[in-house]
Structure formats: structure tokens, C-alpha cells
Design an enzyme around this catalytic site. Structure first.
Site, mmCIF file in Angstrom:
data_model
loop_
_atom_site.group_PDB
_atom_site.id
_atom_site.type_symbol
_atom_site.label_atom_id
_atom_site.label_comp_id
_atom_site.label_asym_id
_atom_site.label_seq_id
_atom_site.Cartn_x
_atom_site.Cartn_y
_atom_site.Cartn_z
ATOM 1 C CE LYS A 22 -33.490 107.796 -67.120
ATOM 2 N NZ LYS A 22 -34.644 108.463 -66.501
ATOM 3 C CG ASN A 23 -32.951 111.693 -65.437
ATOM 4 O OD1 ASN A 23 -33.650 110.954 -66.138
ATOM 5 N ND2 ASN A 23 -32.619 111.398 -64.193
ATOM 6 N NE ARG A 95 -44.126 108.813 -62.314
ATOM 7 C CZ ARG A 95 -44.000 110.092 -62.225
ATOM 8 N NH1 ARG A 95 -42.937 110.692 -62.674
ATOM 9 N NH2 ARG A 95 -44.928 110.819 -61.659
ATOM 10 C CB CYS A 119 -42.709 103.634 -61.643
ATOM 11 S SG CYS A 119 -41.454 104.611 -60.846
ATOM 12 N NE ARG A 124 -41.136 108.896 -60.028
ATOM 13 C CZ ARG A 124 -40.178 108.676 -60.934
ATOM 14 N NH1 ARG A 124 -39.976 107.486 -61.416
ATOM 15 N NH2 ARG A 124 -39.433 109.676 -61.349
ATOM 16 N N PRO A 125 -46.627 111.324 -57.185
ATOM 17 C CG PRO A 125 -47.167 112.526 -55.258
ATOM 18 C CD PRO A 125 -46.341 111.366 -55.752
ATOM 19 C CB ILE A 126 -47.962 115.217 -61.283
ATOM 20 C CG1 ILE A 126 -49.433 114.848 -61.547
ATOM 21 C CG2 ILE A 126 -47.033 114.205 -61.895
ATOM 22 C CD1 ILE A 126 -49.847 115.112 -62.981
ATOM 23 C CG ASP A 127 -48.636 117.039 -55.077
ATOM 24 O OD1 ASP A 127 -47.858 116.171 -55.557
ATOM 25 O OD2 ASP A 127 -48.427 117.590 -53.983
ATOM 26 C CG LEU A 128 -45.066 119.416 -55.442
ATOM 27 C CD1 LEU A 128 -43.630 119.013 -55.112
ATOM 28 C CD2 LEU A 128 -45.564 120.473 -54.454
ATOM 29 C CG ASP A 307 -31.896 108.894 -60.417
ATOM 30 O OD1 ASP A 307 -32.844 108.476 -59.727
ATOM 31 O OD2 ASP A 307 -32.039 109.741 -61.327
ATOM 32 C CB VAL A 329 -35.501 111.201 -53.169
ATOM 33 C CG1 VAL A 329 -36.219 111.810 -54.366
ATOM 34 C CG2 VAL A 329 -34.360 112.103 -52.718
ATOM 35 N NE ARG A 399 -37.341 104.145 -68.008
ATOM 36 C CZ ARG A 399 -37.399 104.815 -66.857
ATOM 37 N NH1 ARG A 399 -37.494 104.180 -65.714
ATOM 38 N NH2 ARG A 399 -37.376 106.123 -66.830
HETATM 39 C C1 LIG Z 1 -36.734 111.984 -66.000
HETATM 40 C C2 LIG Z 1 -36.105 112.464 -64.747
HETATM 41 O O1 LIG Z 1 -35.475 113.511 -64.719
HETATM 42 N N1 LIG Z 1 -36.219 111.692 -63.678
HETATM 43 C C3 LIG Z 1 -35.591 112.067 -62.439
HETATM 44 C C4 LIG Z 1 -36.475 113.034 -61.701
HETATM 45 O O2 LIG Z 1 -37.735 112.400 -61.522
HETATM 46 P P1 LIG Z 1 -38.991 113.276 -61.040
HETATM 47 O O3 LIG Z 1 -38.969 114.571 -61.745
HETATM 48 O O4 LIG Z 1 -40.201 112.422 -61.166
HETATM 49 O O5 LIG Z 1 -38.624 113.451 -59.523
HETATM 50 P P2 LIG Z 1 -39.124 114.550 -58.490
HETATM 51 O O6 LIG Z 1 -37.955 115.374 -58.079
HETATM 52 O O7 LIG Z 1 -40.304 115.233 -59.056
HETATM 53 O O8 LIG Z 1 -39.615 113.637 -57.289
HETATM 54 C C5 LIG Z 1 -38.979 113.577 -56.051
HETATM 55 C C6 LIG Z 1 -39.979 113.272 -54.961
HETATM 56 O O9 LIG Z 1 -40.990 114.276 -54.932
HETATM 57 C C7 LIG Z 1 -42.277 113.705 -54.989
HETATM 58 N N2 LIG Z 1 -43.169 114.592 -55.752
HETATM 59 C C8 LIG Z 1 -42.787 115.055 -56.977
HETATM 60 C C9 LIG Z 1 -43.638 115.865 -57.722
HETATM 61 C C10 LIG Z 1 -44.897 116.218 -57.174
HETATM 62 O O10 LIG Z 1 -45.688 116.934 -57.786
HETATM 63 N N3 LIG Z 1 -45.238 115.746 -55.943
HETATM 64 C C11 LIG Z 1 -44.400 114.936 -55.213
HETATM 65 O O11 LIG Z 1 -44.740 114.528 -54.111
HETATM 66 C C12 LIG Z 1 -42.053 112.377 -55.723
HETATM 67 O O12 LIG Z 1 -43.091 111.462 -55.465
HETATM 68 C C13 LIG Z 1 -40.721 111.938 -55.170
HETATM 69 O O13 LIG Z 1 -40.888 111.299 -53.938
HETATM 70 O O14 LIG Z 1 -35.877 113.364 -60.458
HETATM 71 C C14 LIG Z 1 -35.711 112.251 -59.569
HETATM 72 C C15 LIG Z 1 -35.160 112.759 -58.261
HETATM 73 O O15 LIG Z 1 -33.884 113.201 -58.409
HETATM 74 C C16 LIG Z 1 -34.825 111.206 -60.229
HETATM 75 O O16 LIG Z 1 -34.795 110.059 -59.419
HETATM 76 C C17 LIG Z 1 -35.339 110.821 -61.596
HETATM 77 O O17 LIG Z 1 -34.378 110.043 -62.276
HETATM 78 C C1 LIG Z 2 -35.877 107.065 -61.659
HETATM 79 C C2 LIG Z 2 -35.287 107.333 -62.808
HETATM 80 O O1 LIG Z 2 -35.888 107.800 -63.938
HETATM 81 P P1 LIG Z 2 -37.430 108.157 -64.199
HETATM 82 O O2 LIG Z 2 -37.769 109.370 -63.413
HETATM 83 O O3 LIG Z 2 -37.439 108.432 -65.662
HETATM 84 O O4 LIG Z 2 -38.224 106.952 -63.789
HETATM 85 C C3 LIG Z 2 -33.809 107.173 -62.966
HETATM 86 O O5 LIG Z 2 -33.259 107.691 -63.966
HETATM 87 O O6 LIG Z 2 -33.175 106.512 -62.125
#
Ligand SMILES: CC(=O)N[C@H]1[C@@H](OP(=O)(O)OP(=O)(O)OC[C@H]2O[C@@H](n3ccc(=O)[nH]c3=O)[C@H](O)[C@@H]2O)O[C@H](CO)[C@@H](O)[C@@H]1O
Ligand SMILES: C=C(OP(=O)(O)O)C(=O)O
Length: 435
Positions: A22-23, A95, A119, A124-128, A307, A329, A399
Site C-alpha cells: 500500500k505504502n 491523508r 488521524c 501529522r503536520p505537513i510542514d516538512l 506500522d 514516530v 485500507r
Molecule cells: C502512505 C504511507 O506511506 N504512510 C506511511 C508514512 O506516513 P507519513 O508519510 O505520513 O509519515 P511521516 O514519515 O511523514 O511521519 C512521521 C512523523 O513525522 C511527522 N511529520 C511528518 C511530516 C511533516 O511535514 N512534519 C512532521 O512533523 C509526523 O507527524 C509523524 O510524527 O510513513 C509512516 C512512518 O513510517 C507510516 O506509519 C505510514 O504508514
Molecule cells: C499509518 C498507516 O498508513 P497511512 O499513513 O496511510 O495512514 C499505516 O499503513 O499503518
């Protein structure tokens, strides 16, 4: 409403086939936006609700997407005029749709994507993601719940990620593919799904080097085209069945399992007394009669995957003695434990660490999934519980797992998925419920 009903006590034995990840497939589907020429053909695509959601997002953006579920193949035509807006209706469902932002911006010079929000597992911010796109020269605006990004042509640059975010790495690397000049991104995520994305981007005409290491180097190209690609195996689905085999004292071959992708999980399971061996056609997992306690900490890859954390806590609770799990994480990923407590789990949460006391005599109970991996963990606990366990909120399970109950049933579990009217109780033959 649908429920999984499982009667605990059976060992899992046999062979299990694992789907595409999926990822990996979600960002790969987003990458298809970059192909202004030719068709993208994807194989080994898992039949998951998240894939349907991403396909809907792409169709909304005016791409032509055909999903042949039987063959696990998707073909995507992105050669027509692509639209630049991903609305709330889709992004709020999943997301991961935020990863269309980088490709849209790179191809069209504009992207308008609904803010994904948090969620159950964290904020889960997207600042980065945004900092990276800004560094490439994008102007970012935020209004009415949307992020809007503009750029005439993105410019290659040097970016350091404060944290190796998977999504930020994917968004920035896809944007950089069509940027002018070279982009170097340091402290990137190193997950196998990043490597899979880099592989298809290169087949599409991009020039991405260093995937799987801490630094990516991307030489921008003017145009990209469709390509053929088979999605990498889902290491989390594989890991979930490995835990299932271990916790039921079972003997299961994870067909074509990739040891390299689950090294930390394997070493922790071995520490607990589980036999894990690489065979020519996959990974064999044999569960011992008595599991030993162990301490685990989640970390970005190659560390222990968050995960797999909920599933691993079931194995730890089944082990004799005190085990700990530290979740570094996500800030709120212990919600499954409250449900496991209803099945007799004994534990305390101290901040980011949970201290668990085993071995647990799990009792069957009615439990509700709070998120995707929580759902899998509750079913795993049900496999060893005394009596019947009913797991609801299966939309989370769907999912990320295809036919989870059928695969477990094929391995010998007494398990079924039923549909019941929302207000109807299912009467179970469960001594704990009846007494
Ligand atoms: C679809 C997908 O591939 N999902 C995976 C992806 O989620 P996702 O890409 O959302 O995970 P990230 O690696 O970005 O997030 C990890 C941590 O960084 C923080 N963060 C992230 C981005 C940002 O701009 N700012 C910030 O603070 C998040 O809140 C979280 O605490 O990687 C996660 C960590 O391995 C997995 O659990 C998810 O299954
Ligand atoms: C947290 C997960 O996925 P997503 O980032 O899509 O919510 C996951 O696959 O366990």
C-alpha cells in the site's frame, strides 16, 4: 456493519501470499501525474480501499485510470490536460493523497490540495513537505482549508529534512524530478517504498540517485513519460502474518518474503524465541511454545517500523515477563491497547512507552478497531484468545489488508467476516460472555 469473528486456539500453518505494498503504490500512483507522454502500467497492485481512493483522486485530476482487480494491474493515461486541484472530499478520506502535491506543482506550476489534517494515530503536520517545496522555489499559500502552491519552474537546491519523513521525501523528490538543475535532499526517508518510487521515477525518465541512503540527488529533466513497474511486496502485511505465525505457535511460509525489509522485526522475534529462517521461496516463521519478553522502540527505517507496533505488542503481551514498547514516530499510537485491555491485557503507559506484563491469557471480547494496524492487532489477539472475539470498524482494516480473514482461514484459523444490521447483536458461543 461488518465484523470479523474469530475463535481463538488454532495454530497457523501453511503458505501465505503477500500483496504489493500500500505504502509503495499510493505515491507511485501519484507519480503517474508526471507522465505527460505515454501510458503507465502498474502490476502487483493491491486491491485496497486506499487504492480506490487514490484512483478517484487521479480521475478527478482528469487522468484516465483503469484498475483490473483480477490481474492486480492499473493503467494510467496522464497525457490529457491535468487539473491542479485535489478537493477535501478525497484528501479527508486518505491523508496519503497529499503526495499529489509535488507532481502537480512540478508538471503544472500550480497545485491546490486540501489540508489533510491528522488521524487517530497523531496530528501529522505537513510542514516538512511545504518547506521542501518552498526551497525549490514554490510560493505557498494557505487559505480556506487548502494549501496552494505556485511556481513558474522549480529550481534545484540543497534541502535538509529535520526528520526523515516518508511523505515529505516523496513529495519533494517527485517535485524535483522536473525542476531546473540538481536537487540534493539530506536526511531523507530510506524505506523500501522510497526505493520503489525512485525506481519507477527513473523508468519514467527521471534521474534520481541515492534512494535507500540518507541523501537523494535528483538531476531535473524537462519531461517524463509512462513506464511499466511491478509494486514491491508489502513488508507490513508480511510482518503481520509473521507475528500471526509466531503468536499461534504456528509454522508459516511467507511466500517471496524479503528478509532485508524486515530485519529489525526478525531480530526482535528471534530474541523472543521465534524461529525465522530464509528459504529459497520466502521466509519461514515457527512460533515457540513459550515466548520470551523483549523491549522494542519504533524508529524510521531501517529501525523497527511503527506500522508493526500494534501487532508486535500482541506478541509481547503473549510473552512471559515484562516487555516494553516505545513509540517514537507517532504521538498517539497506543489506542489498540485499550481494546486489548478488554481482552485481559495488563499494561501501563508511561508517556511514549508502554510496559506490558505477560503472559496474557487473552479472553475473547467485542472490540473496535481505531485505525488500520490496530485492526490487524485485534484480529491477531483474537487468534489466541479463549472463546470468540468480534472486531468491528473494518473500514480501517480494508485500507491496508486484502482478504485478511480469508488468508488467515486458509492458514487454519477459525475466522469469518459477517455482515449484520447495525443494531443487531451477534450471539456468540463464548463462555466468558455467557458466564
Ligand atoms: C502512505 C504511507 O506511506 N504512510 C506511511 C508514512 O506516513 P507519513 O508519510 O505520513 O509519515 P511521516 O514519515 O511523514 O511521519 C512521521 C512523523 O513525522 C511527522 N511529520 C511528518 C511530516 C511533516 O511535514 N512534519 C512532521 O512533523 C509526523 O507527524 C509523524 O510524527 O510513513 C509512516 C512512518 O513510517 C507510516 O506509519 C505510514 O504508514
Ligand atoms: C499509518 C498507516 O498508513 P497511512 O499513513 O496511510 O495512514 C499505516 O499503513 O499503518
Amino acid at each position: 456493519m461488518e465484523k470479523i469473528i474469530v475463535h481463538g486456539g488454532n495454530r497457523l500453518t501453511g503458505v501465505v501470499h503477500i500483496e504489493g505494498a500500500k505504502n509503495a503504490v499510493l505515491p507511485i500512483l501519484a507519480a503517474s501525474i508526471l507522465a505527460s507522454d505515454g501510458i503507465t502500467h502498474l502490476a502487483n497492485v493491491p486491491v485496497l480501499s486506499d487504492v480506490y481512493t487514490m484512483n478517484k483522486v487521479l480521475r478527478f485530476l482528469n487522468l484516465k485510470v483503469d484498475f483490473n482487480e483480477g490481474k492486480r494491474e492499473v493503467t494510467i493515461d496522464a497525457t490529457k490536460q491535468v487539473s491542479s486541484e485535489a478537493p477535501f472530499e478525497y484528501v479527508s478520506k486518505m491523508r496519503a493523497s497529499i503526495v499529489v502535491m509535488g507532481p502537480l506543482l512540478a508538471r503544472l506550476g500550480h497545485a491546490r490540495v486540501a489540508l489533510p489534517g491528522g488521524c487517530a494515530i497523531g496530528t501529522r503536520p505537513i510542514d516538512l513537505h511545504l518547506k521542501g517545496l518552498e526551497a525549490l522555489g514554490a510560493r505557498i499559500e494557505q487559505h480556506d482549508g487548502y494549501i496552494e502552491a505556485f511556481a513558474d519552474r522549480l529550481q534545484g537546491t540543497h534541502i535538509y529534512l529535520d526528520f526523515p519523513s516518508v511523505g515529505a521525501t516523496q513529495n519533494i523528490m517527485m517535485a524535483a524530478c522536473l525542476a531546473e538543475g540538481t536537487t540534493v535532499i539530506d536526511n531523507v526517508a530510506r524505506e523500501p517504498e522510497i526505493v520503489d518510487l525512485a525506481n519507477i521515477l527513473n523508468k519514467m525518465g527521471a534521474n534520481v540517485r541515492g534512494a535507500g541512503t540518507e541523501t537523494l540527488r535528483i538531476d531535473g529533466v524537462a519531461k517524463m513519460h509512462g513506464a511499466e513497474h511491478s509494486v514491491v511486496q508489502d513488508r507490513i502485511e508480511a510482518g503481520t502474518f509473521m507475528v500471526g505465525a509466531a503468536v499461534t505457535h504456528g509454522n508459516v511460509l511467507i511466500k517471496d518474503g524479503i528478509v532485508e525489509h524486515n530485519k529489525l522485526l526478525i531480530s526482535k522475534m528471534q530474541e523472543m524465541g521465534v524461529q525465522v529462517t530464509e528459504e529459497p521461496d520466502g521466509i519461514r516463521v515457527i512460533g515457540p511454545e513459550h515466548l520470551e519478553a523483549t523491549d522494542v522502540k519504533t524508529l524510521p527505517y531501517p529501525g523497527f517500523p511503527t506500522d508493526m507496533q500494534p501487532q508486535m505488542t500482541v506478541l509481547q503481551l503473549a510473552a512471559g515477563g515484562t516487555s516494553t514498547m516505545t513509540e517514537t514516530v507517532f504521538e498517539n499510537r497506543f489506542m489498540h491497547l485499550e481494546e486489548l485491555r478488554r481482552m485481559n491485557a495488563q499494561y501501563q503507559v508511561n508517556g511514549r512507552t508502554v510496559v506490558m506484563h505477560g503472559p496474557t491469557d487473552f479472553n475473547g471480547a467485542e472490540v473496535a478497531a481505531t485505525d488500520l494496524r490496530a485492526a490487524a492487532a485485534l484480529v491477531l489477539a483474537g487468534l489466541i484468545a479463549d472463546g470468540y472475539t468480534q472486531v468491528t470498524n473494518l473500514k480501517y482494516l480494508d485500507r491496508g489488508y486484502y482478504d485478511f480473514h480469508k488468508k488467515l482461514a486458509a492458514l487454519g484459523a477459525e475466522i469469518k467476516r459477517v455482515s449484520v444490521p447495525d443494531n443487531d447483536a451477534v450471539v456468540l458461543k463464548n463462555s466468558h460472555v455467557n458466564n
